[in-house]
Design a protein around this motif. Structure first.
Motif, PDB file in Angstrom:
ATOM      1  N   ILE A   1      12.837  -3.819 166.526  1.00 55.20           N
ATOM      2  CA  ILE A   1      11.355  -4.016 166.387  1.00 55.20           C
ATOM      3  C   ILE A   1      11.116  -2.612 165.225  1.00 55.20           C
ATOM      4  O   ILE A   1      11.354  -1.443 165.445  1.00 55.20           O
TER       5      ILE A   1
ATOM      6  N   SER B   1       2.343  -7.815 164.355  1.00 53.64           N
ATOM      7  CA  SER B   1       1.035  -7.361 163.596  1.00 53.64           C
ATOM      8  C   SER B   1       0.063  -8.540 163.523  1.00 53.64           C
ATOM      9  O   SER B   1      -1.067  -8.306 163.583  1.00 53.64           O
ATOM     10  N   ARG B   2       0.684  -9.927 163.247  1.00 47.88           N
ATOM     11  CA  ARG B   2      -0.098 -10.988 163.133  1.00 47.88           C
ATOM     12  C   ARG B   2      -1.000 -11.304 164.343  1.00 47.88           C
ATOM     13  O   ARG B   2      -1.857 -11.586 164.249  1.00 47.88           O
TER      14      ARG B   2
ATOM     15  N   CYS C   1       5.632 -16.700 166.193  1.00 47.42           N
ATOM     16  CA  CYS C   1       7.020 -16.253 166.714  1.00 47.42           C
ATOM     17  C   CYS C   1       7.981 -17.520 166.159  1.00 47.42           C
ATOM     18  O   CYS C   1       7.597 -18.878 166.829  1.00 47.42           O
TER      19      CYS C   1
ATOM     20  N   LYS D   1       8.773  -2.261 161.009  1.00 47.13           N
ATOM     21  CA  LYS D   1       8.175  -2.765 160.194  1.00 47.13           C
ATOM     22  C   LYS D   1       8.737  -3.217 159.035  1.00 47.13           C
ATOM     23  O   LYS D   1      10.041  -2.947 158.630  1.00 47.13           O
TER      24      LYS D   1
ATOM     25  N   ASP E   1      12.082  -8.684 156.052  1.00 48.13           N
ATOM     26  CA  ASP E   1      12.297  -9.158 157.079  1.00 48.13           C
ATOM     27  C   ASP E   1      13.510  -8.334 157.830  1.00 48.13           C
ATOM     28  O   ASP E   1      13.799  -7.298 157.437  1.00 48.13           O
TER      29      ASP E   1
ATOM     30  N   THR F   1       4.696  -5.409 161.388  1.00 49.55           N
ATOM     31  CA  THR F   1       5.823  -5.061 162.564  1.00 49.55           C
ATOM     32  C   THR F   1       6.293  -6.415 163.124  1.00 49.55           C
ATOM     33  O   THR F   1       5.550  -7.290 163.313  1.00 49.55           O
ATOM     34  N   GLN F   2       7.557  -6.514 163.062  1.00 48.75           N
ATOM     35  CA  GLN F   2       8.292  -7.792 163.720  1.00 48.75           C
ATOM     36  C   GLN F   2       9.090  -7.180 164.827  1.00 48.75           C
ATOM     37  O   GLN F   2       9.543  -6.104 164.972  1.00 48.75           O
TER      38      GLN F   2
ATOM     39  N   SER G   1      11.828 -14.324 166.048  1.00 47.66           N
ATOM     40  CA  SER G   1      11.181 -13.198 165.585  1.00 47.66           C
ATOM     41  C   SER G   1       9.527 -13.284 165.959  1.00 47.66           C
ATOM     42  O   SER G   1       8.974 -14.278 165.666  1.00 47.66           O
ATOM     43  N   ILE G   2       9.217 -12.294 166.557  1.00 52.27           N
ATOM     44  CA  ILE G   2       7.745 -12.089 166.893  1.00 52.27           C
ATOM     45  C   ILE G   2       6.959 -11.617 165.877  1.00 52.27           C
ATOM     46  O   ILE G   2       7.112 -10.434 165.511  1.00 52.27           O
ATOM     47  N   GLY G   3       6.043 -12.260 165.616  1.00 58.99           N
ATOM     48  CA  GLY G   3       5.052 -11.543 164.492  1.00 58.99           C
ATOM     49  C   GLY G   3       4.060 -10.648 165.135  1.00 58.99           C
ATOM     50  O   GLY G   3       2.850 -10.955 165.235  1.00 58.99           O
TER      51      GLY G   3
ATOM     52  N   ASP H   1      12.237  -8.914 166.780  1.00 58.30           N
ATOM     53  CA  ASP H   1      13.435  -9.810 166.508  1.00 58.30           C
ATOM     54  C   ASP H   1      14.297  -9.667 167.947  1.00 58.30           C
ATOM     55  O   ASP H   1      14.816  -8.739 167.931  1.00 58.30           O
TER      56      ASP H   1
END
Lengths: 449, 449
Positions: free
Chosen positions: B110, B328-329, B302, B112, B85, B128-129, B324-326, B131
């Motif tokens: 931002i 890739s998800r 998120c 990986k 993370d 990729t996140q 944190s925005i996910g 935050d």
């Protein structure tokens, strides 16, 4: 638990990262202006694929394994490693997605790579590279070999750095020349001549003779390697050495075309430099290296070349040409020597002061109005004395502090804390000068003490 | 050597990558408008540090080791792992650089991250996140807990996606409530209630009773968890349950402040949702999750919250709040369902045709003139028939083809290949409509068959 940096894995403070972002933005923008789409590849490749390329890269590969893996799954995991460049993954990507790509296929790729090398000045274990390549199916038109350094020259022209000189050669020139004077071991000769900058002409001559050249052949090799011109005069200089071979003619024509395109479109950015060989065996045509004026001893910051077989699936061969900017190496030099600096350590152009905690919503409303017109700002963390709020902005290099309700009219005021100038302002119309909107990244030492 | 995708390590085609770039650009731009500087941390941390945080994360860590390491150095290498993370590395970065940072310190990051989990729909091994976090020294002002979801709401408002609902709770509400009804094991109760969406109220009640609650306590817990409001009415609904405890009061006040800021600045973006708990133990105040309307079963895209001890060096404690925005998800869902699409697969807005290989320099000159005014373009790879050059543009979605010297006057012409409209044009003045300058990323399925 003790905290300490890990050798070879550099990290930046916010103001240094702003410099890096500016460099990456200029690189991306220029690549996109030239019609290169971006791709990213996963960080890992099968170790077998990594070992197959890049010479002695096997010494440098990081394998990965799940720490919680049991015996059975550990075996499978151990077959993955972190990529050490962006060319091997790109070649695999082209083969894997060939059916979905349109050829000739351009792409740029800006990513981190990892090498387990011993860290030293300008060498990292984790670093960022920025690559462009063009690949085609079966045949690749030679004009792409002229395109690569033109794109790169535009990148370097837009960056706040000393002049970069892109040194261009064509592998066919030494190959044809060596064959023309009776040398059979072209690759071995190239490898020795490639050491010219490191060990000097006497040692190169010595090693060439030790490798089987006559002293005359060795001197001819050195004479060729000594030729360098910013215009097309290198052709005459080579001709004057009195050697002829069809491969040499091909190489001279090809290099002349690249240099001519440089003279037309990027005057001063390129030189024909006939000692440039590139260590890697897979280059077959034009090769590139790049020196930063005044820092020649640091070696090349941007290198590449043409390979007739970037990738092959047995049936189809994909020739390509590419060039790679060593972003981390370049930034490492510039930042460590104080050659580039950011005007502030935050994107915020404005700090909106807070009169008291109850009126925070007013300050947030002002910030929202500024942001809606693209002005980056933050709201003060505390309703402290104005002097303290100004110091908060000063420490971060934020140029403007906004005071809600400070005007006689009851309206707002904004202060340029560098000049002390304070004026009435309306959040729905006020605009900072363009150069204050974003952090400026400029050549020269950090102005702060 | 066989080429096949590696499960859990997704890669995008160029047009998909353009979608990803648009998302990342919007995220970055919004974070910067709010005054967040960027940092990046190295990909690796000491395994010891990774193991210390994030619950059962040890199962998920990838260790790295140099493949060529000998026994002695292998021991040292094995202590490094890929971060899973961006919070653990950020906490370490704050401690390592505290002397160089100004507090309260905001940053966005931002990057990986890697987890050795079993891949499944919407779960990756490399992803990729994005935050944002704010940390301060000793104390963190509560208004930052309201700031996080406002920034995120602005990101989601700017993205071409279905509505996102940020669900907000405050850990102090269930904690005070549970204590108020005589439940001592707050953490254990939270963990069971957190499963509500997965296993339903009956099973939750059953498990609560099995864990030592009375049936009445279990029903009270469920009643609290069922409360959800887009306005401040949640406060009255909690009060109506007749429980009182000072911690509950604190929590209700804090959550009301966050929801009120949402109502003022981002109407419709947030709801108070009292079942939100977040699995991780280190949250101590506001917690956030985010659902995409119509895709609630995919879980949160998120998440985050406040932690009173993000980092500590023994002497100083750094409380923080982050989200944190996910990325890739979210993209994985949108791309797989055809919910978002790019208008072309290249940044180029114009293909400059080539009449014959001798006149390529003319076409290159036109491209240079267009680029100088910020118009991305490429030059045709071959002087083929114009129909073929148009098809080259079509395949990539390039909207315009430029024909040098095609006008009766001897000047150039440009064709919009979508409408067929062809007009005289001058490379030093022609401008495409703003929406054609860059690839457009929009909601909805790919229009191509």
């Amino acid at each position: 638990m003790k905290i300490s940096p890990i050798s070879g894995f550099p990290e930046y403070l916010p103001s240094q990262r702003i410099v890096e972002q500016h460099f990456l933005d200029v690189i991306r923008e220029t690549f996109e202006l030239h019609g290169y789409p971006s791709i990213e590849t996963r960080a890992v490749e099968p170790v077998e694929r990594l070992l197959g390329k890049g010479g002695d890269a096997d010494k440098e590969i990081y394998g990965i394994r799940r720490l919680a893996a049991d015996e059975a799954t550990a075996a499978a995991d151990s077959e993955l490693g972190l990529h050490f460049d962006l060319t091997v993954p790109f070649a695999r990507y082209v083969l894997e997605n060939a059916g979905h790509l349109s050829f000739p296929f351009r792409r740029y790729q800006i990513q981190k790579v990892w090498r387990g090398e011993r860290p030293q000045e300008g060498r990292y274990r984790e670093f960022t590279q920025a690559d462009i390549d063009v690949v085609d199916v079966g045949e690749l038109a030679p004009h792409f070999e002229a395109e690569m350094p033109l794109v790169i020259a535009e990148v370097f022209r837009k960056l706040p750095i000393p002049p970069m000189v892109i040194q261009v050669n064509n592998r066919k020139i030494p190959e044809g020349f060596y064959r023309g004077i009776g040398i059979e071991d072209v690759a071995g000769t190239l490898r020795i001549v490639d050491k010219l900058d490191k060990i000097g002409p006497d040692k190169v001559a010595e090693q060439l003779v030790a490798a089987g050249c006559t002293p005359e052949q060795a001197q001819q090799c050195l004479a060729l390697a000594g030729i360098r011109s910013a215009d097309l005069s290198f052709v005459e200089q080579v001709r004057a050495l009195g050697v002829s071979h069809p491969t040499l003619d091909e190489g001279l024509d090809a290099l002349a075309a690249v240099i001519r395109a440089g003279m037309d479109n990027a005057p001063g950015a390129m030189v024909a430099d006939l000692k440039i060989a590139r260590g890697l065996d897979y280059y077959t045509g034009t090769v590139y290296e790049t020196q930063l004026a005044g820092y020649e001893s640091w070696g090349s910051f941007c290198s590449g070349g043409r390979y007739d077989s970037l990738a092959s699936d047995g049936k189809t061969t994909y020739p390509g040409v590419g060039i790679s900017i060593g972003v981390s190496r370049l930034l490492g030099l510039l930042l460590s020597k104080g050659l580039v600096t950011a005007s502030r350590s935050t994107p915020a152009a404005v700090l909106v002061a807070v009169n008291d905690e109850e009126s925070r919503p007013t300050s947030v409303g002002i910030a929202t109005a500024l942001r809606q017109r693209g002005i980056p700002c933050e709201v003060a963390p505390k309703p402290a004395k104005f002097g303290k709020q100004i110091r908060y902005a000063e420490r971060r290099g934020i140029p403007y502090v906004w005071f809600p309700g400070a005007a006689e009219s009851g309206g707002d005021q904004v202060k340029d804390i560098r000049s002390g100038q304070q004026d009435d302002a309306d959040a729905s119309t006020w605009q900072p000068p363009a150069e204050d909107l974003r952090p400026q990244v400029t050549a020269g030492a950090d102005p702060s003490p």
